[in-house]
Scaffold this active site. Structure first.
Site, PDB file in Angstrom:
ATOM      1  N   TRP A  85     -27.393 -21.940 -61.521  1.00 61.51           N
ATOM      2  CA  TRP A  85     -27.721 -21.169 -60.333  1.00 61.51           C
ATOM      3  C   TRP A  85     -29.121 -20.543 -60.421  1.00 61.51           C
ATOM      4  O   TRP A  85     -29.365 -19.449 -59.921  1.00 61.51           O
ATOM      5  CB  TRP A  85     -26.653 -20.098 -60.062  1.00 61.51           C
ATOM      6  CG  TRP A  85     -25.319 -20.723 -59.810  1.00 61.51           C
ATOM      7  CD1 TRP A  85     -24.360 -21.003 -60.733  1.00 61.51           C
ATOM      8  CD2 TRP A  85     -24.815 -21.194 -58.556  1.00 61.51           C
ATOM      9  NE1 TRP A  85     -23.272 -21.614 -60.149  1.00 61.51           N
ATOM     10  CE2 TRP A  85     -23.522 -21.749 -58.806  1.00 61.51           C
ATOM     11  CE3 TRP A  85     -25.322 -21.205 -57.258  1.00 61.51           C
ATOM     12  CZ2 TRP A  85     -22.741 -22.304 -57.805  1.00 61.51           C
ATOM     13  CZ3 TRP A  85     -24.534 -21.753 -56.248  1.00 61.51           C
ATOM     14  CH2 TRP A  85     -23.260 -22.297 -56.529  1.00 61.51           C
ATOM     15  N   LYS A 117     -25.363 -24.932 -53.625  1.00 64.29           N
ATOM     16  CA  LYS A 117     -25.821 -24.286 -52.405  1.00 64.29           C
ATOM     17  C   LYS A 117     -27.315 -24.543 -52.295  1.00 64.29           C
ATOM     18  O   LYS A 117     -27.936 -25.070 -53.221  1.00 64.29           O
ATOM     19  CB  LYS A 117     -25.541 -22.782 -52.428  1.00 64.29           C
ATOM     20  CG  LYS A 117     -24.086 -22.393 -52.184  1.00 64.29           C
ATOM     21  CD  LYS A 117     -23.939 -20.884 -52.008  1.00 64.29           C
ATOM     22  CE  LYS A 117     -22.511 -20.498 -51.689  1.00 64.29           C
ATOM     23  NZ  LYS A 117     -22.359 -19.032 -51.467  1.00 64.29           N
ATOM     24  N   ASP A 331     -12.033 -32.126 -28.464  1.00 64.57           N
ATOM     25  CA  ASP A 331     -11.557 -30.798 -28.102  1.00 64.57           C
ATOM     26  C   ASP A 331     -12.561 -30.075 -27.207  1.00 64.57           C
ATOM     27  O   ASP A 331     -13.775 -30.230 -27.356  1.00 64.57           O
ATOM     28  CB  ASP A 331     -11.334 -29.975 -29.375  1.00 64.57           C
ATOM     29  CG  ASP A 331     -10.877 -28.567 -29.069  1.00 64.57           C
ATOM     30  OD1 ASP A 331      -9.736 -28.416 -28.602  1.00 64.57           O
ATOM     31  OD2 ASP A 331     -11.666 -27.621 -29.272  1.00 64.57           O
ATOM     32  N   GLU A 385      -9.978 -33.834 -23.826  1.00 68.68           N
ATOM     33  CA  GLU A 385      -9.222 -32.633 -23.472  1.00 68.68           C
ATOM     34  C   GLU A 385     -10.034 -31.867 -22.422  1.00 68.68           C
ATOM     35  O   GLU A 385     -10.852 -31.023 -22.741  1.00 68.68           O
ATOM     36  CB  GLU A 385      -8.982 -31.755 -24.703  1.00 68.68           C
ATOM     37  CG  GLU A 385      -8.009 -30.617 -24.423  1.00 68.68           C
ATOM     38  CD  GLU A 385      -8.340 -29.329 -25.158  1.00 68.68           C
ATOM     39  OE1 GLU A 385      -7.411 -28.562 -25.416  1.00 68.68           O
ATOM     40  OE2 GLU A 385      -9.528 -29.065 -25.444  1.00 68.68           O
TER      41      GLU A 385
END
Length: 670
Positions: A85, A117, A331, A385
């Site tokens: 890190w 990350k 959706d 939808e």
């Protein structure tokens, strides 16, 4: 000189659209103009939608390449387990068009399970973010924060579904949520679903599995609709390999498998999601209030940006290529295509579909999405939808449509809810007929009785509405109870008239077929993070001593009956008789006659109706059979011969016994 309008087939299909031919032409002009810009250096959308093959982490001959798109960032640095890190050791270099890149030497420099990350400096802020194209995220059990994770399978996954072809016969969809598909009070897993639930779906006769909540979402209780990481498999249920195994197994069983894809909005979380990835709110989303959904508290995509289109189309291709999904249920389409998101709007005339509230960029995006899906696989499935009823939603793009294969009949569940608020004797047979037979011309529908939303806390499923508290005390087969009798009778009738009258496909949410007794309540602070109501009690339907078993048996036979008689394969239906006084609906489809008696008390011993043909008929299916919890009042042995009915101007018809709260199906005898 007046501009020449093109001839669009949608205007012939639906003549009510002719006053809006200019708006439809603009739709198609924008589609073609923007498509040309997007594909300037590409042959097709399939060639264009490859962001996942360029961005993200890719193992190369002597190491790894990692790329990101962060146009407004000042500095990117890769951090993770691989470098303890270290915040400075692995900076990315900025290339053209907002692309950042780093080469990391060594095959084992990034290893399977390695957490990663990216540190981003932008706008005076330092952010630790999850890579945009990461395939898996995991949550730290102590700090509860999420990290990306390198998922490097030891060997390439061995797919065995090369010969699988999508069953584009009428879709019989079993809508499912992996996490709550088990009976235990805990998260269900991909492996458990593969082992325990896929066989149930196959045995029940459904041919398509629709999976909710597959894309990574940080809050479990969002039902999967607040997506944070669009290329990551939901870590609540397992890992990418296990999802592939599930899909592969479903295909080996002859089941289609589609997923809910959420491109209508994204979670606003900055630490977990894509919001403010490059330090700005406008990298993916609209600026200001236009970029925030007022009801969902989530971020709204800016479909006018080519980079956003590239990201979302690449996402579609990724799920089809990487996980072999056979298609999607899109959706929140209504929210996408209107600036008002459909909130508080009654779509009661065509002008509501063609005005300055329509987001043309969103409509064009959906057209591109459907074009891409068919380029990847001609037999793939796309379902919209959309509660607004936008004309052309399920018509081909070349006709002037938006290109979906099916639209969800979202008005049908709402209709049944409202009808159940009335006394049985006040039900209008004309209203039932109108609601179930109204359709957009040439547009296929997936019909359903109840949505998953109705199963959530604060609402009730169909059977729960009908039976209420009696469901807790009177579901043993030996227990006679008039409230449960009514609930079971209407549950069967409503499901059967819906599947046979109102669509070209059918959907059921898992457990509703046998009248699952309780609502869904996800673990949350308000219930002390309990899983008590976040499961499915399959044992109730399996228990031969309980009436749930009657409903389970009925649903299985109903699905089988619709398949062998090709009921969903035609929209042609002939109205034979509607009687609001006697609460009778009779119609003909193919060679079958369907008779529904919704009267709460009255049975009719000599009910006569015209068939308009001199043919014998026999009952081949009914809701009153003892095996479905009925009273065995309908004979399947009697032959009903034609006769002249003087009360119908000597029309040819039959006379039959019709018990209250039942349906029966008559088949012509050759």
């Amino acid at each position: 000189m007046k501009k020449q309008l093109r001839k669009l087939k949608i205007l012939e299909i639906d003549p009510w659209l002719k006053p809006f031919k200019n708006e439809l032409n603009i739709r198609m002009e924008e589609y073609e103009k923007n498509k040309k810009k997007l594909l300037e250096n590409h042959d097709s959308f399939k060639d264009f939608a490859n962001g996942h093959l360029y961005f993200g982490f890719h193992e190369v001959e002597n190491g790894w390449i990692y790329r990101e798109w962060a146009p407004n960032a000042n500095e990117l640095t890769l951090i993770g387990d691989f470098n303890d890190w270290n915040l400075d050791s692995h900076p990315l270099s900025k290339k053209e068009n907002g692309v950042w890149e780093i080469f990391i030497p060594g095959k084992d420099s990034l290893y399977h399970g390695c957490r990663v990350k990216v540190k981003i400096n932008s706008m005076g802020k330092t952010l630790h973010r999850i890579p945009l194209y990461i395939k898996r995220t995991i949550q730290n059990p102590i700090s509860h924060d999420f990290s990306g994770q390198i998922w490097k399978e030891k060997d390439e996954f061995n797919w065995s579904d090369q010969d699988f072809k999508v069953k584009n016969e009428p879709l019989l969809i079993y809508e499912s949520h992996i996490g709550m598909a088990q009976e235990k009070e805990d998260y269900g897993t991909f492996k458990e679903f593969e082992k325990n639930i896929l066989p149930r779906i196959k045995d029940a006769g459904y041919n398509t599995v629709q999976l909710m909540a597959i894309m990574q979402h940080p809050y479990y209780g969002s039902f999967g609709y607040h997506v944070s990481n669009f290329f990551a498999v939901s870590s609540w249920f397992g890992n990418p390999t296990e999802l592939k195994e599930l899909v592969n197994t479903a295909h080996s069983m002859g089941l289609n498998i589609i997923m809910d894809i959420v491109h209508s909005h994204a979670v606003k979380n900055i630490a977990e999601g894509i919001d403010e990835f490059d330090g700005t709110t406008t990298q993916f989303f609209h600026e200001g209030l236009k970029g925030i959904h007022p009801a969902w508290d989530s971020k709204l995509f800016d479909y006018s940006k080519p980079e956003v289109i590239h990201f979302l189309l690449s996402n579609i291709k990724f799920w089809m290529d990487e996980y072999h999904f056979d298609g999607f249920r899109f959706d929140g389409v209504t929210s996408m295509i209107y600036d008002h998101h459909g909130l508080g709007v009654n779509f009661d005339n065509y002008e509501k579909y063609f005005n300055d509230t329509v987001d043309m960029d969103a409509i064009n995006y959906l057209q591109y999405a459907n074009e891409l899906i068919k380029e990847i696989r001609k037999d793939a499935i796309s379902i919209s939808e959309d509660m607004s009823g936008m004309p052309g939603m399920a018509l081909p793009i070349e006709c002037g449509g938006i290109g979906f294969d099916y639209r969800l009949s979202m008005g049908v569940p709402d209709f049944w809810i409202k009808l159940l608020d009335k006394k049985d004797e006040n039900w209008s047979m004309y209203d039932i007929w109108y609601e179930l037979t109204s359709l957009r011309p040439k547009e296929k529908r997936i019909t359903y009785v109840e949505s998953h939303d109705q199963a959530l806390v604060g609402d009730k499923t169909l059977f729960f509405r009908l039976a209420d508290q009696e469901i807790y005390w009177h579901m043993e087969k030996s227990d006679k109870n008039p409230i449960i009798d009514r609930a079971m009778a209407l549950h069967k009738m409503i499901r059967f008239i819906t599947i046979t009258l109102s669509g070209e496909g059918y959907l059921n949410f898992m457990g509703n077929e046998f009248g699952h007794p309780e609502w869904i309540d996800f673990p949350r602070e308000g219930n002390n993070w309990s899983f008590k109501y976040c499961k499915r009690q399959w044992s109730l339907g399996d228990n031969l001593d309980l009436k749930y078993n009657y409903l389970k048996k009925f649903d299985k036979d109903m699905i089988y009956f619709t398949k062998i008689n090709h009921i969903l394969e035609t929209s042609e239906v002939k109205d034979l008789w509607l009687d609001d006084t006697k609460k009778i609906i009779i119609y003909k489809k193919n060679d079958l006659i369907f008779l529904f008696n919704f009267h709460p008390t009255d049975s009719f011993e000599d009910f006569r109706f015209p068939t308009h043909e001199a043919s014998d008929y026999k009952v081949v299916f009914d809701s009153d059979a003892e095996i479905y919890g009925g009273h065995e009042r309908i004979s399947r042995k009697v032959i009903y011969s034609p006769k002249q009915l003087h009360e119908f101007n000597k029309s040819t018809g039959i006379s039959i016994y019709s018990p209250s709260r039942t349906f029966l199906v008559l088949k012509k005898i050759d």
